[in-house]
Write an enzyme that holds these catalytic residues in place. Structure first.
Site, PDB file in Angstrom:
ATOM      1  CD  GLU A  69      -2.952   0.992   2.060  1.00  0.00           C
ATOM      2  OE1 GLU A  69      -4.375   1.160   2.167  1.00  0.00           O
ATOM      3  OE2 GLU A  69      -2.583   0.538   3.378  1.00  0.00           O
ATOM      4  N   GLY A 109       2.536   0.681  11.455  1.00  0.00           N
ATOM      5  CA  GLY A 109       1.894   0.109  12.456  1.00  0.00           C
ATOM      6  C   GLY A 109       1.672  -1.438  12.096  1.00  0.00           C
ATOM      7  CB  ALA A 110      -0.272  -3.399  11.447  1.00  0.00           C
ATOM      8  CG  ASN A 161      -0.343  -7.591   3.625  1.00  0.00           C
ATOM      9  OD1 ASN A 161      -0.464  -6.807   2.947  1.00  0.00           O
ATOM     10  ND2 ASN A 161       0.706  -7.649   4.557  1.00  0.00           N
ATOM     11  CD  GLU A 211      -3.490  -3.103  10.236  1.00  0.00           C
ATOM     12  OE1 GLU A 211      -4.039  -3.437   9.249  1.00  0.00           O
ATOM     13  OE2 GLU A 211      -3.443  -1.991  10.654  1.00  0.00           O
ATOM     14  CG  HIS A 259      -8.100  -2.713   7.445  1.00  0.00           C
ATOM     15  ND1 HIS A 259      -9.046  -1.855   6.733  1.00  0.00           N
ATOM     16  CD2 HIS A 259      -7.195  -1.821   8.200  1.00  0.00           C
ATOM     17  CE1 HIS A 259      -8.521  -0.612   6.981  1.00  0.00           C
ATOM     18  NE2 HIS A 259      -7.257  -0.640   7.850  1.00  0.00           N
ATOM     19  CD  GLU A 261      -6.279   2.680   6.741  1.00  0.00           C
ATOM     20  OE1 GLU A 261      -6.138   2.285   7.766  1.00  0.00           O
ATOM     21  OE2 GLU A 261      -5.568   1.852   5.897  1.00  0.00           O
TER      22      GLU A 261
END
Length: 854
Positions: free
Chosen positions: A127, A272-273, A276, A307, A310, A329
């Site tokens: 990204e 931070g992360a 995926n 995450e 997401h 986000e």
């Protein structure tokens, strides 16, 4: 690399030509040395017959390009960034055979060598636009496809991707004789390329599983480098992950969409992360080799939950173009805090949100470069600079306001409908708002226009009149907008009344929730009530706005802030005081006194961390120059006293020691730091572990108490990646002309440092007790920046442009030099212009705050 931008109009045109991408088969050979790797991509896609387009591929070299069986000349169709595809058929097969470069910038396929054992570790970070650094791809989020990865790598490595890891097949040895194997992964579901992933190296792992709401068993894995596994507290991470799975599946009304869930702690990560699909990469600083603060533990939990959210919002349903990045986000940020509140260990997560996220949002939203939450993203360069406090923190704050506006149950009902309708597809903001409108019955068109399409933060202040008996005869809420961002918005907020109880604590005695709109909103419900000691607008932090206290409440808060019983209202008062100091409405030294008089009683670790960072900024930038030395010395004295008086082994005690060491400049303070380091001085409860040793050593380096030999001695005992970064910081912090020149040379002139080591060196370079030491580099900075931006990737250039800006030369001359630099920029240098405007604003704000402090 020049020419790597992609515009929205180009993406739209390509989307018209490429109607659907069916699949990518990506074959990667990771056994070709330390500079390049082999990348062979077979892409199958449908297109408008006879049309032409291009595929993205940032390559070192291209061996062959074959389109529908026709060999194309690589020299003619490839420029190292794009490959032109002429005269397409209805159904196409493209094969690109190339070499691609390993990166050391945290972008593309990052290559890291562990100094402990010499092992090589790789991971991808795609990204925004960096999957094209690893394979040929239509690099835009709306062209989803299935990905099948085949990887050739050393046999002793672990290979992780989005699909479950298959059993490898052994093949012949590499040129160096090392054993090789091939991993053939199953095809993924339809994904955007930026959430695909490959993590490769001798990572070690621990495993668990859960049974989800549909009765399906989901394998869980946690991975880290071999040299870090001894520190991995996997049980805690698994627990947070399982709590998140249960919460999100219930809230979203659909099960986890992928086959497995791996979390990989990787070195030298820029963020931070990264979300995926099924293979989340996380900053390995979250593997705690020394005692962490509770704030850091909480931040890791929030990151894990962010995450995981997401996987649904971002991976399962994905934005069509990057102008909806904020929603991606912001939703994950809001949901991660909501999920944390429902866990046993992080019930005060909304306090953390108010302290950390909202303070970031308010800061970003007052910069001259602020922009609407729904930003106009015309190209990839826009995306990179819009990864900011608006995208994450303000967006999440406004979502929190939206939840209050439509109702929690109605909001989640709309989200469940959204996922049901748009599974595996791409969406725009209007798709979500439509579902929220139907679920809530509220028309959100006006709300969306005012909150999402305008910039700036409003300020709310109470208007109070009382009679001689202290009874309220009038109560109103005044709303102001910034001169440059004049929009007044609707707010859903609560007003809290606070009075003392029998134990002397300030507790809420009344709460009034209402809608506030326009310049003045009368609140007749509060007329006739006795005026309490403290009145707090935006109680419970429902709204996104700066809040001012009336004079009586301000006096109460200043004298009795520590007596506010609950953490969230206390944090809102902290935030109000900080905003007033930043805005030059109250003296900086008054804010310093407020913090140091009350922080010892603060119970929330994340709030303590935020306050100490704000204290450091105030001391360096907002206190009048003639008072800085004395104020810093006094602050160090008080922090040292706080550390010694804090409960032994407490979280606050550790934070106070670290803050004290960062300020230590006088002989007696440096003596104390030296004593802590060598053990001749002890503070009951403080264990000087390796990471704290490095912080103390950096303090002594910046204070001129040690030289490079002592730094190298410490590095010999801790020659890890963490140790190398800490040593780079300490070397750059040495207060000599020679040390600053060497640091400048390595950061700016050679470009030899990896992303993590460069950031550490930048931090050390600007760590000075006397800003005059680095004053000669102010002009060198302006001379160097154009070349830095032209030659480095965005991540490395941003570290330098922001980190080395001469902010410590806080003067009108710095503003004038910055203005001259900005005026010389070309129109296509928007990202650099934005960074410079934000740099400049920090100095201008500091000058205003200093004037107020005088």
């Amino acid at each position: 690399m020049p020419g790597t931008n992609l515009t929205r109009s180009e993406a739209v045109e390509r989307g018209k030509a490429v109607l659907r991408v069916e699949s990518y088969a990506v074959e990667l050979d990771l056994t070709r040395g330390d500079r390049v790797f082999g990348s062979r991509t077979t892409a199958r896609f449908d297109a408008v017959p006879g049309s032409s387009t291009f595929i993205d591929a940032i390559t070192d070299s291209v061996r062959s390009v074959t389109l529908n069986g026709r060999a194309l000349d690589p020299a003619e169709v490839s420029d190292g960034v794009r490959i032109q595809l002429p005269n397409l058929d209805a159904h196409n097969e493209l094969v690109v055979d190339a070499d691609a470069r390993y990166m050391n910038t945290g972008e593309g396929l990052h290559r890291f060598v562990d100094p402990v054992d010499g092992e090589v570790y790789l991971y991808t970070q795609f990204e925004v636009p960096d999957s094209r650094r690893v394979f040929a791809v239509f690099e835009q989020p709306d062209l989803k496809a299935s990905f099948r990865f085949t990887v050739t790598a050393p046999s002793h490595w672990a290979i992780v991707s989005n699909s479950p890891t298959p059993e490898p097949t052994s093949i012949g040895p590499a040129e160096d004789g090392a054993a090789r194997s091939v991993w053939e992964f199953a095809p993924t579901a339809r994904l955007s390329s930026y959430v695909t992933a490959l993590i490769a190296g001798p990572y070690q792992s621990v495993h668990d599983e859960l049974v989800n709401s549909a009765g399906r068993t989901i394998p869980l894995g946690i991975f880290a480098r071999k040299s870090l596994m001894q520190y991995l507290d996997a049980e805690n991470i698994f627990e947070t992950t399982k709590q998140g799975f249960a919460f999100f599946e219930e809230q979203f009304g659909c099960e986890y969409p992928f086959e497995k869930y791996d979390q990989l702690f990787v070195p030298e990560f820029n963020a931070g992360a990264m979300e995926n699909a099924g293979a989340v990469t996380i900053l390995e600083n979250y593997v705690f080799r020394s005692k962490p603060t509770q704030a850091t533990v909480e931040r890791r939990a929030i990151t894990v939950l962010h995450e995981l959210a997401h996987m649904w919002f971002g991976d399962y349903v994905t934005m069509r173009w990057w102008d909806d990045l904020w929603l991606n986000e912001s939703f994950a940020e809001y949901m991660s805090h909501l999920a944390a509140v429902h866990t046993p260990d992080f019930g005060h997560a909304w306090t953390t949100f108010a302290s950390v996220e909202k303070s970031w949002a308010y800061r970003q939203d007052q910069l001259p470069t602020t922009h609407p939450i729904f930003a106009d993203i015309s190209d990839l360069a826009d995306v990179e600079v819009n990864f900011d406090g608006i995208t994450y923190a303000k967006g999440a704050s406004v979502l929190k306001q939206l939840v209050s506006w439509v109702g929690q149950e109605q909001f989640m009902a709309g989200v469940r409908s959204y996922f049901a309708k748009h599974a595996w597809s791409n969406t725009v903001l209007a798709d979500l708002l439509k579902e929220l409108e139907e679920a809530s019955g509220r028309d959100l068109s006006a709300w969306g226009g005012l909150w999402l399409e305008t910039a700036g933060v409003n300020t709310l202040a109470p208007v109070i009149e009382t009679d001689g008996e202290g009874v309220i005869t009038r109560f109103g809420v005044e709303q102001r907008a910034a001169d440059t961002q004049p929009t007044l918005r609707p707010h859903r907020l609560a007003i809290g009344f606070y009075s003392r109880d029998e134990e002397g604590r300030l507790v809420r005695t009344r709460r009034e929730e209402l809608d506030v709109e326009g310049a003045l909103t009368e609140v007749p419900a509060l007329v006739g009530a006795a005026r309490p000691e403290l009145i707090l607008l935006n109680d419970d932090d429902l709204a996104y706005a700066k809040v001012r206290l009336d004079p009586v409440s301000l006096a109460t808060a200043t004298e009795h802030l520590r007596d506010i019983a609950e953490s969230l209202p206390r944090t809102l008062v902290w935030g109000s005081a900080w905003n007033a100091a930043r805005d030059g409405e109250t003296p900086a030294r008054a804010y310093v006194d407020l913090v140091l008089a009350n922080i010892g009683a603060e119970t929330d670790s994340s709030v303590v961390q935020t306050l100490l960072r704000q204290l450091a900024t105030t001391l360096d930038y907002y206190v009048a120059p003639e008072a800085q030395a004395d104020t810093k010395h006094s602050a160090a004295d008080r922090l040292w006293a706080l550390a010694r008086n804090a409960a032994g082994g407490s979280d606050s005690q550790l934070q106070f020691v670290k803050a004290f060491s960062a300020l230590a400049a006088s002989p007696e303070h440096l003596d104390a730091v030296s004593g802590l380091l060598d053990g001749s001085l002890t503070v009951p409860g403080i264990e000087v572990d390796q990471d704290l040793r490095w912080e103390l050593l950096a303090s002594l380096a910046a204070g001129g108490r040690i030289g490079q030999d002592r730094i190298e001695e410490e590095l010999s005992h801790d020659n890890t990646s963490s140790g190398q970064c800490a040593a780079a910081l300490a070397r750059a912090a040495l207060p000599t002309a020679e040390a600053k020149a060497e640091a400048w040379h390595r950061i700016v002139e050679t470009g030899e440092l990896s992303n993590a080591v460069q950031q550490a060196a930048v931090n050390g370079f600007v760590r000075v007790h006397d800003p005059r030491l680095i004053e000669p580099y102010a002009e060198k900075y302006f001379d160097a920046v154009p070349r830095i931006v032209a030659d480095r990737t965005h991540a490395l250039a941003q570290q330098i442009v922001v980190g080395l800006y001469p902010a410590r030369q806080t003067s009108e001359a710095t503003l004038e030099r910055t203005d001259a630099f900005i005026s010389g920029l070309d129109e296509d240098q928007g990202a650099l212009r934005r960074m410079m405007l934000e740099n400049r604003d920090g100095v201008a704000r500091a000058l205003r705050a200093r004037a107020a402090d005088r």
